[in-house]
Design an enzyme around this catalytic site. Structure first.
Site, PDB file in Angstrom:
ATOM      1  N   ASP A 208       9.766  44.243  27.190  1.00 22.33           N
ATOM      2  CA  ASP A 208       8.213  43.134  27.558  1.00 22.33           C
ATOM      3  C   ASP A 208       8.035  43.406  28.756  1.00 22.33           C
ATOM      4  O   ASP A 208       8.439  41.943  29.849  1.00 22.33           O
ATOM      5  CB  ASP A 208       8.572  41.796  26.221  1.00 22.33           C
TER       6      ASP A 208
ATOM      7  N   GLU B 162      25.660  37.038   3.984  1.00 23.41           N
ATOM      8  CA  GLU B 162      24.888  37.553   4.584  1.00 23.41           C
ATOM      9  C   GLU B 162      24.112  38.468   3.618  1.00 23.41           C
ATOM     10  O   GLU B 162      23.975  39.940   4.644  1.00 23.41           O
ATOM     11  CB  GLU B 162      24.646  37.842   6.298  1.00 23.41           C
TER      12      GLU B 162
ATOM     13  N   HIS C 145      11.359  41.256  16.602  1.00 21.41           N
ATOM     14  CA  HIS C 145      11.734  41.363  17.650  1.00 21.41           C
ATOM     15  C   HIS C 145      12.050  42.548  17.715  1.00 21.41           C
ATOM     16  O   HIS C 145      11.694  43.310  19.294  1.00 21.41           O
ATOM     17  CB  HIS C 145      12.647  40.574  18.227  1.00 21.41           C
TER      18      HIS C 145
ATOM     19  N   ASP D  36      13.233  44.198  23.865  1.00 16.47           N
ATOM     20  CA  ASP D  36      12.183  42.062  23.626  1.00 16.47           C
ATOM     21  C   ASP D  36      13.488  41.250  23.925  1.00 16.47           C
ATOM     22  O   ASP D  36      14.105  41.416  23.554  1.00 16.47           O
ATOM     23  CB  ASP D  36      11.954  41.988  22.494  1.00 16.47           C
TER      24      ASP D  36
ATOM     25  N   ASP E 136       8.921  44.657  17.445  1.00 13.78           N
ATOM     26  CA  ASP E 136       8.372  44.806  18.860  1.00 13.78           C
ATOM     27  C   ASP E 136       8.574  45.936  19.977  1.00 13.78           C
ATOM     28  O   ASP E 136       8.365  47.027  20.896  1.00 13.78           O
ATOM     29  CB  ASP E 136       7.669  43.882  20.061  1.00 13.78           C
TER      30      ASP E 136
END
Length: 415
Positions: A317, A133, A393, A262, A396
């Site tokens: 959310d 990664e 995500h 979220d 938000d």
């Protein structure tokens, strides 16, 4: 009695040249499901058994992410190769040992640089390093520090190799310039896709190919392994920096702790944002996160409780009111719904653009999102005042977290 296995049948197609390459740098970018990580795990187990004096170091940016990724992949590889009885995997310390010879696979995180540069091997030579990664590694200097610490003369049969695997989210990443934009005989830089993974089930294939129609831009990155184009970043007012959030609170007693949530489940992760908002100095410190698919509400609660933030005010959310009510019943007494509104996304962006956003290096998912969060384009390839609704995500969740501190005025955001 020895068991004979076919490496070709286990590894599958598309990786012959990658498997046989013995140069210094092997860099594999690819789509989801391109089997780059599984093939690397198989290569390490196979070659450590082949070369009796070899040892391997596995590196990710954050140490805690290794156990559920590379460590698990290597255990899987042992099973696939039929050699699980010849390997011992320990979790404390996190390492794997080839029992017949004592060779080691060591695991380290770049969040503890002292442990990276002070590795001692009891038997043989540390000759292979796998950076998994690698898009998480924002600083080329961190990569160089590890590479430069692996040195010394090797016996004739051994060779140094640094294996780099990544999903190519951003075309601004240093890996592109260093390995893909140059020609070097000691570097193999390749792109793999889900199409070379004959072991992928049809459901995964259908999900990726559906992106052709629903989100062509994401299809190029997530399915074809192409570099994500990051022209028109929403946030350029950020930096990655180590800090102690407790020290920040001590120095700035008026600072505001802000938390956003979220919701996600199957296709999208649930994202939890933890920040400190300094309204006086216009700084936002991002100090913690979680980011995970498939979480039930009780698991979300448990994670927040384990992090020590279950008594904090959390803005979530509002599209998931049922989940918010359930989390409140479980013990998140101060969780509330985000107000949102017709222009809440752009208003939130404009508010956040007024701050310097300082991100702790351990917040790897936040760093990934903020470095690829772009303004969308119309059919004429012209930027519009709407961000791309993808890989956002934590973006938000950050907006929800600061919602109550936004002044009641019109904001002008920067395109």
């Amino acid at each position: 009695m020895s068991k004979i296995v076919s490496i070709a049948s286990i590894v599958g197609k598309g990786y012959r040249d990658i498997w046989n390459f013995k140069g210094r740098y092997k860099v594999i970018k690819g789509s989801r499901g391109s089997k780059k990580s599984k093939t690397t795990a198989l290569w390490i187990i196979y070659n450590m058994m082949k070369y009796k004096d070899s040892n391997t170091l596995i590196v990710r940016k954050v140490f805690r992410t290794l156990k559920d990724s590379c460590f698990a992949e290597l255990k899987w590889a042992c099973v696939q190769l039929g050699v699980a009885n010849k390997w011992k995997f320990n979790t404390s310390p996190l390492e794997a040992t080839y029992i017949p010879t004592g060779q080691k696979i060591l695991f380290r995180g770049l969040d503890d640089p002292l442990k990276i540069t002070s590795i001692a091997i009891d038997k043989g030579f540390l000759c292979w390093v796998w950076f998994e990664e690698a898009y998480e590694i924002m600083s080329e200097d961190s990569f160089k520090t590890v590479v430069e610490s692996i040195r010394g003369k090797l016996p004739e049969q051994l060779f140094y190799q640094f294996i780099v695997t990544l999903n190519p989210w951003s075309d601004k990443h240093w890996i592109k310039k260093r390995f893909f934009d140059t020609t070097d005989s000691d570097v193999m830089a390749v792109t793999t896709t889900y199409k070379c993974n004959e072991f992928l089930d049809q459901g995964n294939i259908d999900e990726l190919e559906k992106l052709k129609e629903t989100n062509p831009r994401r299809y190029k990155v997530a399915a074809l392994g192409e570099w994500g184009i990051t022209d028109g970043l929403v946030f350029e007012n950020w930096e990655e920096r180590y800090f102690d959030f407790r020290e920040i609170i001590r120095v700035y007693p008026d600072i505001k702790a802000v938390f956003g949530l979220d919701f996600g489940y199957t296709n999208d992760p649930t994202a939890f944002f933890c920040g400190l908002l300094d309204l006086n100095n216009k700084n936002l410190y991002v100090f913690n996160e979680f980011y995970e698919k498939g979480l039930q509400n009780n698991q979300i609660y448990q994670k927040i409780e384990n992090m020590g933030f279950n008594k904090e005010k959390i803005v979530a959310d509002s599209a998931e009111q049922k989940s918010i009510d359930y989390l409140r019943m479980l013990g998140l007494n101060r969780i509330i719904s985000a107000k949102k509104g017709p222009d809440s996304v752009n208003a939130g962006i404009a508010f956040l653009q007024e701050f310097k956003i300082i991100v702790h290096p351990n917040c790897v998912n936040f760093l990934n999102e903020i470095s690829t969060y772009c303004w969308d384009k119309d059919k004429f390839d012209k930027q519009i005042n709407k961000p791309i609704d993808d890989n956002n995500h934590l973006m938000d969740a950050m907006r929800y977290a600061v919602e109550e501190y936004m002044k009641k005025k019109s904001y002008r955001f920067k395109l």
